[in-house]
Motif scaffolding. Structure first.
Motif, PDB file in Angstrom:
ATOM      1  N   SER A   1      36.316  47.607  43.789  1.00  0.00           N
ATOM      2  CA  SER A   1      36.059  48.561  42.711  1.00  0.00           C
ATOM      3  C   SER A   1      37.393  49.083  42.182  1.00  0.00           C
ATOM      4  N   PRO A   2      37.404  49.648  41.001  1.00  0.00           N
ATOM      5  CA  PRO A   2      38.651  50.182  40.454  1.00  0.00           C
ATOM      6  C   PRO A   2      39.278  51.265  41.348  1.00  0.00           C
TER       7      PRO A   2
ATOM      8  N   THR B   1      39.024  51.471  44.612  1.00  0.00           N
ATOM      9  CA  THR B   1      39.594  50.791  45.777  1.00  0.00           C
ATOM     10  C   THR B   1      40.928  50.158  45.420  1.00  0.00           C
ATOM     11  N   ARG B   2      41.000  49.559  44.237  1.00  0.00           N
ATOM     12  CA  ARG B   2      42.260  48.954  43.805  1.00  0.00           C
ATOM     13  C   ARG B   2      43.352  50.006  43.655  1.00  0.00           C
TER      14      ARG B   2
END
Length: 123
Positions: free
Chosen positions: A56-57, A59-60
């Motif tokens: 997910s964004p 997490t990134r």
């Protein structure tokens, strides 16, 4: 100035002069490079998207921040080592210069005394 190929609107002139051959080779080379670039770009994009597709964004971003924290920690250790080396160097230079100044002052006093003795006729 128009070359014969431009005047005739054909890619090569009738006798295939050196200018036309050079232009043809350049355009072929450019087309080959563009094709290769498009192929490698598409392949690398597919692998990049496949690698991050499951993340997910948020997490990134967290992974990016964690990576940055590790990098900052490593750089701070290097900077700290450099600073300690600089402090050690500065202390040694200061002590050397202090000793050198003391020796210079003593020599200066000796020379003043010698000159004073010469002026007064003692020597």
């Amino acid at each position: 100035w128009l070359h014969r190929s431009q005047a005739l609107a054909s890619p090569l002139c009738a006798d295939s002069c050196a200018i036309c051959r050079l232009r043809a080779m350049k355009s072929f080379s450019a087309a080959a490079h563009l094709g290769l670039l498009a192929l490698t770009s598409a392949t690398s994009l597919e692998s990049s998207f496949a690698a991050i597709a499951g993340l997910s964004p948020v997490t990134r971003v967290v992974e990016l921040l964690n990576g940055l924290a590790v990098q900052v920690e490593q750089e701070s250790k290097v900077e700290e080592d450099l600073f300690e080396t600089f402090i050690c160097w500065a202390k040694s230079i200061i002590s050397q210069k202090t000793k050198s100044n003391a020796v210079g002052e003593a020599r200066s006093d000796e020379l003043r005394t010698y000159i004073d003795d010469l002026d007064n006729g003692r020597i």
